[in-house]
Design a protein around this motif. Structure first.
Motif, PDB file in Angstrom:
ATOM      1  N   HIS A  47      29.785  52.270  40.218  1.00  0.00           N
ATOM      2  CA  HIS A  47      30.207  52.657  38.866  1.00  0.00           C
ATOM      3  C   HIS A  47      29.888  51.526  37.891  1.00  0.00           C
ATOM      4  N   GLU A  48      29.452  51.882  36.676  1.00  0.00           N
ATOM      5  CA  GLU A  48      29.040  50.847  35.713  1.00  0.00           C
ATOM      6  C   GLU A  48      30.197  49.961  35.253  1.00  0.00           C
ATOM      7  N   LYS A  49      31.418  50.435  35.373  1.00  0.00           N
ATOM      8  CA  LYS A  49      32.569  49.640  34.940  1.00  0.00           C
ATOM      9  C   LYS A  49      33.328  49.025  36.124  1.00  0.00           C
ATOM     10  N   ALA A  50      32.722  49.022  37.287  1.00  0.00           N
ATOM     11  CA  ALA A  50      33.384  48.497  38.479  1.00  0.00           C
ATOM     12  C   ALA A  50      33.710  47.018  38.324  1.00  0.00           C
ATOM     13  N   LYS A  51      32.820  46.287  37.694  1.00  0.00           N
ATOM     14  CA  LYS A  51      33.056  44.847  37.517  1.00  0.00           C
ATOM     15  C   LYS A  51      34.287  44.603  36.647  1.00  0.00           C
ATOM     16  N   ASP A  52      34.425  45.362  35.561  1.00  0.00           N
ATOM     17  CA  ASP A  52      35.592  45.215  34.685  1.00  0.00           C
ATOM     18  C   ASP A  52      36.881  45.588  35.419  1.00  0.00           C
ATOM     19  N   ALA A  53      36.832  46.671  36.190  1.00  0.00           N
ATOM     20  CA  ALA A  53      38.008  47.104  36.942  1.00  0.00           C
ATOM     21  C   ALA A  53      38.391  46.049  37.980  1.00  0.00           C
ATOM     22  N   PHE A  54      37.388  45.496  38.646  1.00  0.00           N
ATOM     23  CA  PHE A  54      37.656  44.459  39.642  1.00  0.00           C
ATOM     24  C   PHE A  54      38.291  43.235  38.980  1.00  0.00           C
ATOM     25  N   GLU A  55      37.808  42.881  37.802  1.00  0.00           N
ATOM     26  CA  GLU A  55      38.379  41.744  37.071  1.00  0.00           C
ATOM     27  C   GLU A  55      39.850  41.993  36.725  1.00  0.00           C
ATOM     28  N   GLN A  56      40.176  43.224  36.337  1.00  0.00           N
ATOM     29  CA  GLN A  56      41.568  43.569  36.023  1.00  0.00           C
ATOM     30  C   GLN A  56      42.454  43.378  37.258  1.00  0.00           C
ATOM     31  N   VAL A  57      41.981  43.849  38.409  1.00  0.00           N
ATOM     32  CA  VAL A  57      42.752  43.744  39.644  1.00  0.00           C
ATOM     33  C   VAL A  57      42.883  42.281  40.072  1.00  0.00           C
ATOM     34  N   ARG A  58      41.791  41.532  39.966  1.00  0.00           N
ATOM     35  CA  ARG A  58      41.822  40.116  40.345  1.00  0.00           C
ATOM     36  C   ARG A  58      42.770  39.323  39.453  1.00  0.00           C
ATOM     37  N   LYS A  59      42.720  39.605  38.148  1.00  0.00           N
ATOM     38  CA  LYS A  59      43.603  38.934  37.197  1.00  0.00           C
ATOM     39  C   LYS A  59      45.071  39.249  37.501  1.00  0.00           C
ATOM     40  N   ALA A  60      45.354  40.497  37.838  1.00  0.00           N
ATOM     41  CA  ALA A  60      46.728  40.895  38.174  1.00  0.00           C
ATOM     42  C   ALA A  60      47.208  40.157  39.412  1.00  0.00           C
ATOM     43  N   MET A  61      46.381  40.081  40.429  1.00  0.00           N
ATOM     44  CA  MET A  61      46.787  39.410  41.669  1.00  0.00           C
ATOM     45  C   MET A  61      46.976  37.917  41.448  1.00  0.00           C
ATOM     46  N   ASN A  62      46.098  37.302  40.668  1.00  0.00           N
ATOM     47  CA  ASN A  62      46.236  35.872  40.387  1.00  0.00           C
ATOM     48  C   ASN A  62      47.541  35.575  39.663  1.00  0.00           C
ATOM     49  N   SER A  63      47.940  36.447  38.758  1.00  0.00           N
ATOM     50  CA  SER A  63      49.200  36.200  38.041  1.00  0.00           C
ATOM     51  C   SER A  63      50.395  36.409  38.963  1.00  0.00           C
ATOM     52  N   LEU A  64      50.278  37.289  39.949  1.00  0.00           N
ATOM     53  CA  LEU A  64      51.396  37.514  40.867  1.00  0.00           C
ATOM     54  C   LEU A  64      51.485  36.448  41.950  1.00  0.00           C
ATOM     55  N   LYS A  65      50.393  35.759  42.248  1.00  0.00           N
ATOM     56  CA  LYS A  65      50.415  34.688  43.242  1.00  0.00           C
ATOM     57  C   LYS A  65      51.225  33.489  42.760  1.00  0.00           C
ATOM     58  N   ASP A  66      51.216  33.255  41.456  1.00  0.00           N
ATOM     59  CA  ASP A  66      51.956  32.131  40.889  1.00  0.00           C
ATOM     60  C   ASP A  66      53.454  32.455  40.922  1.00  0.00           C
ATOM     61  N   GLU A  67      54.213  31.638  41.644  1.00  0.00           N
ATOM     62  CA  GLU A  67      55.645  31.881  41.866  1.00  0.00           C
ATOM     63  C   GLU A  67      56.430  31.968  40.552  1.00  0.00           C
ATOM     64  N   GLN A  68      56.186  31.026  39.650  1.00  0.00           N
ATOM     65  CA  GLN A  68      56.904  31.027  38.368  1.00  0.00           C
ATOM     66  C   GLN A  68      56.574  32.274  37.553  1.00  0.00           C
ATOM     67  N   LYS A  69      55.306  32.594  37.489  1.00  0.00           N
ATOM     68  CA  LYS A  69      54.882  33.755  36.704  1.00  0.00           C
ATOM     69  C   LYS A  69      55.410  35.043  37.338  1.00  0.00           C
ATOM     70  N   HIS A  70      55.433  35.083  38.657  1.00  0.00           N
ATOM     71  CA  HIS A  70      55.950  36.249  39.372  1.00  0.00           C
ATOM     72  C   HIS A  70      57.415  36.493  38.996  1.00  0.00           C
ATOM     73  N   LYS A  71      58.210  35.444  39.014  1.00  0.00           N
ATOM     74  CA  LYS A  71      59.630  35.567  38.641  1.00  0.00           C
ATOM     75  C   LYS A  71      59.769  35.995  37.186  1.00  0.00           C
ATOM     76  N   HIS A  72      58.948  35.407  36.325  1.00  0.00           N
ATOM     77  CA  HIS A  72      58.989  35.749  34.897  1.00  0.00           C
ATOM     78  C   HIS A  72      58.636  37.225  34.686  1.00  0.00           C
ATOM     79  N   LEU A  73      57.611  37.697  35.380  1.00  0.00           N
ATOM     80  CA  LEU A  73      57.202  39.096  35.242  1.00  0.00           C
ATOM     81  C   LEU A  73      58.293  40.036  35.733  1.00  0.00           C
ATOM     82  N   LYS A  74      58.941  39.684  36.838  1.00  0.00           N
ATOM     83  CA  LYS A  74      60.041  40.498  37.344  1.00  0.00           C
ATOM     84  C   LYS A  74      61.180  40.565  36.328  1.00  0.00           C
ATOM     85  N   ALA A  75      61.492  39.434  35.719  1.00  0.00           N
ATOM     86  CA  ALA A  75      62.566  39.405  34.725  1.00  0.00           C
ATOM     87  C   ALA A  75      62.206  40.267  33.512  1.00  0.00           C
ATOM     88  N   LEU A  76      60.939  40.208  33.097  1.00  0.00           N
ATOM     89  CA  LEU A  76      60.509  41.041  31.972  1.00  0.00           C
ATOM     90  C   LEU A  76      60.640  42.527  32.307  1.00  0.00           C
TER      91      LEU A  76
END
Length: 180
Positions: A47-76
């Motif tokens: 798919h022509e937008k596969a790279k963009d979709a993959f970037e969205q998923v990678r960005k989401a996982m990177n933010s969840l790997k960070d313990e502080q950010k994970h807690k902050h996101l849960k609180a939000l």
């Protein structure tokens, strides 16, 4: 789903990007990430937008790997759920919001959108400040260059010598008049 209209606002919540609950343990989230990344990886998906979709998923996982950010996101998200419940209870009689879950989802999206909007506003102000600083530096550089050019032209045209020479002649004439 990841690149639907307004995806840049809908994908601010990393849990919704990975389609997991905010209460899901990190190891299950990692499994979900691996499954999604295999499906939409640009090398596997044509798919022509596969790279963009993959970037969205990678960005989401990177933010969840960070313990502080994970807690902050849960609180939000918890704050959004509480706001959604209040909104639902307030509007239950008018049937504006169809379900409690929808009200919670909307409230969470609003919180993430407000944070993103304020982040973009700070970014815009920072760029504006940096541009103003560059403009001031350019103005100062131009002013100094004009002063140097004026001094250079002043010396090259013998205007200095003529002016000082006139002053010397005047001083010499003045001494002659005083001695007489």
């Amino acid at each position: 789903r990841l690149l639907a209209p307004n995806h840049e606002w809908k994908n601010l919540n990393p849990f919704s990007v990975l389609a997991v609950s905010h209460l899901t343990p990190l190891d299950i989230v990692s499994q979900r990430y691996k499954a999604l990344s295999l499906l939409i990886h640009p090398d596997k998906c044509q798919h022509e937008k596969a790279k963009d979709a993959f970037e969205q998923v990678r960005k989401a996982m990177n933010s969840l790997k960070d313990e502080q950010k994970h807690k902050h996101l849960k609180a939000l998200i918890e704050r959004g759920f509480a706001q959604g419940k209040r909104d639902y209870e307030k509007n239950v009689a008018s049937n504006i919001i169809q379900s409690l879950e929808k009200a919670k989802e909307i409230a969470v999206m609003k919180i993430f959108a407000e944070i993103e909007r304020s982040r973009k506003d700070v970014e815009r102000r920072k760029r504006s400040y940096e541009q103003r600083e560059r403009d001031q530096e350019d103005e100062e550089t131009n002013r100094l260059r004009k002063e140097r050019d004026f001094e250079k032209n002043w010396r090259e045209e013998n205007r200095v010598e003529k002016r000082i020479g006139n002053w010397r002649n005047f001083s010499a004439d003045d001494k002659k008049h005083k001695t007489k």
